[in-house]
Design an enzyme around this catalytic site. Sequence first.
Site, short mmCIF file in Angstrom:
data_model
loop_
_atom_site.label_atom_id
_atom_site.label_comp_id
_atom_site.label_asym_id
_atom_site.label_seq_id
_atom_site.Cartn_x
_atom_site.Cartn_y
_atom_site.Cartn_z
NE ARG A 290 -2.11 6.57 7.46
CZ ARG A 290 -1.47 7.55 6.80
NH1 ARG A 290 -1.53 8.78 7.22
NH2 ARG A 290 -0.78 7.28 5.72
CD GLU B 74 -2.97 -1.09 2.27
OE1 GLU B 74 -3.29 0.01 2.78
OE2 GLU B 74 -3.37 -2.18 2.71
CE1 TYR C 142 1.55 3.80 6.98
CE2 TYR C 142 -0.14 2.67 8.24
CZ TYR C 142 0.23 3.51 7.21
OH TYR C 142 -0.73 4.07 6.44
CG ASP D 106 -1.88 -2.50 5.50
OD1 ASP D 106 -0.73 -2.77 5.08
OD2 ASP D 106 -2.26 -1.36 5.83
CD GLU E 213 -11.51 -0.31 4.68
OE1 GLU E 213 -11.42 -0.01 3.48
OE2 GLU E 213 -12.60 -0.38 5.28
CG ASP F 146 -6.61 -3.82 7.69
OD1 ASP F 146 -6.70 -3.86 6.44
OD2 ASP F 146 -6.18 -2.82 8.29
CG HIS G 255 0.18 -1.43 10.18
ND1 HIS G 255 0.85 -1.41 9.00
CD2 HIS G 255 -1.09 -1.07 9.90
CE1 HIS G 255 0.03 -1.08 8.03
NE2 HIS G 255 -1.17 -0.85 8.54
#
Length: 770
Positions: free
Chosen positions: A287, A9, A285, A82, A86, A84, A330
């Site tokens: 976020r 991403e 990371y 990632d 999303e 998850d 993450h």
Amino acid sequence: MIENLVIVESPAKAKTIEKFLGKKFAVRSSMGHIRDLAKKNFGIDLNNNFEPQYIVPDDKKKIVAELKKSVKDSGIVWLASDEDREGEAIAWHLYEVLKLKPDNTRRIVFHEITKEAILNSINNYRGIDRNLVNAQQARRVLDRIVGFELSPVLWKKVKPSLSAGRVQSVAVRLVVEREREIINFTPSSAFRVTGNFHAGKEENSFKADASTRFSTKEKAEKFLDQCLNSEFTVKDITTKPSKKSPAPPFTTSTLQQEASRKLGFSVSQTMTIAQRLYEAGKITYMRTDSVNLSTTAMNSAKKIIDAEYGEKYVNPRNFTTKSKSAQEAHEAIRPTYIENKTIQGNNTEKKLYELIRKRTLASQMSDARLEKTTVTIDVSESKENFIATGEILIFDGFLKVYIESTDDEQEEETKGLLPPVKKEDNLTYSSINAVQRYTSSPPRYTEASLVKKLEELGIGRPSTYAPTISTIQNRGYVIKEDRPGKERKIISLLLENRSIKEQTRNETYGSEKAKLFPDNIGMIVNDFLVEYFDNILDYNFTASIEKEFDDIASGKLNWTDMIGKFYKPFHNQVEETLEVSDYSKGERMLGKDPDSGKPVIARMGRYGPIVQIGENDPESNEKPKYAGLLKGQQLETITLEEAMNLFRLPRKIGTYEGKDMVAAIGRFGPYVRHDSKFYSMAKDIDDPFTITAERAVELIESKRERERNRIIKTFDEEPGLQVLNGRWGPYISFNNKNYRIPRKTDPKNLTLEQCHEIINESSTKKKKKS
DNA sequence: CAGTGAGCGAGCTTCCGCTTGACTT
């Protein structure tokens, strides 16, 4: 031709991974989602089982084109977005948009960027999890339905361009409800009694508090009277060990909170700085909702702690998240190289990095050990006791590196060491003081404490906390500002030298710095939404739909069934609201105008909040009188008296040169109008309600004087060029652009040539910069 | 720059979550 193409991403992540994978792998990034629902026509086909209408947004077209090209040139495509909901959806959108084939596409996941983790993921590839993708589609579609059906209701019933949504509307609600709690709060007071006692030498005195507070001055006085004739004896001493443990490493939300408390950063400032640190490879990371550290990170932290503080300070810990909504794709936010005490960069970058490093280190350190001592003092003539508490640090542990701050504004008194006393010791006092103490209202939210609350409710995600906080401010729902405190009197009774003296002093309370206040429109919108859409505004709404998303993800529930069940009643609710609700102006009846007896109403007008005398009656010829609210006044709290005061403007204050002078308040503050010209009043000096004619003439004359002095020099050859006097000193105006004159140059003696030189120099400087 | 609040109507606004720059002051 490259054998393997990995798509992640973030470009910074791509750079790091490429190093681990070697020459047979090319790594590219998608920059987040590459497709979204079309904005036109709702983006969802309501007649076709909620079929999403996906498009590639303009700013993603270039990336998609480049990815397509890379795919053409490579063998196996590894989708490494990632781990998850999303991320899974991004993988699926990539698969669809890039027209990938099942036999050469592989889905891999890792939640830490280490060589082992990545190589391990390559050996454990899988296919795309369609159930997880469907959970994301349900999330996306539901948010679109809620946002794009609710917002237009507000356009029709409150004001155009407003917005509502699952996350932002709840954020506003929290701020509004907290404000009302504060408005309705009535402080009560009680007397807290503190004595200074000592056993032998007076230098060894210590403080002790009476075990109860006294509700009135009389009761406090009575107690002091009893103290006057009492003997004080140590009745009991207890000592208890206690410990403190370090906080877990940072997540997005805790980083925002600590950066706000310790460094005074706004939520968006913290994220911008963290982004730079991340891109420079200084931190992981930023976020994330995970408190997890990779094994490699834990090992290096251990080494550093051992080397810098000794083995006694080492205590590796694994933290588990408390947040139910966490998806943990993450790691926690930590330095990539924890051995670096500081970094190259500007001041704010250094400060944030050091904060992250200390927090990470502390999380892997030993508990602090304390000893808490409580001394109970008997008062012979009273049932009350005095209690002294002391705390000593036996072992500092993680406190050596990092102490977490709290939001509590009431600073806890630092408890120190108590002097040695024994049971049965007789004590003497040097003074005993009874001070009136008020209870305080619940605190207003800061940006960061609102994020904390949202996270607790499971509303919003690490990537949206900062944007949400900005949105509710940009829409005018909430304003972040400072407010001065108010004063109140405090009574104290001091017992000293065998007499009791009463004193009063002033205390300021309720002053606020960078706190969130609801503005008029925020309150009106919130009240409207809570009245007609209480189910969506419910603090548990997100949590309950998240359960259904989980069921979709585990294959127990069909996503379109879930949306179908939600949509029908919700849409009916929208239709019904459009029919039954009135246009919402936040009207409040303040009372009656003492002169005319007509009602005085506060409400939202076309251009902002106003008060009016008389009702809007289309049948009557009499129009209501209007006056705008002053800055800082709120519809919610304005009183009749304050409202009546507003009608005193515009106010005729005299005549000058045969023309009227009128004082009023405009868009840019208070002004005097004379001969259809406007003269601003001086901030904090003039008051439109009290300004005199003499002062108004002064304002007029001083502006005229400035006008006269404005032109320093003109040139007949070139009328477009002038040397002028401005707010910040002399400058050159040329073709509607302004140029600063170097300090050493005397503006009066400038020649046309010299002027052009200055202009040319400044334009070349600008070019160099860009 | 500096009031105002009528009325008409076209065309626009808006969500949440993933990601970075591209902008100006």
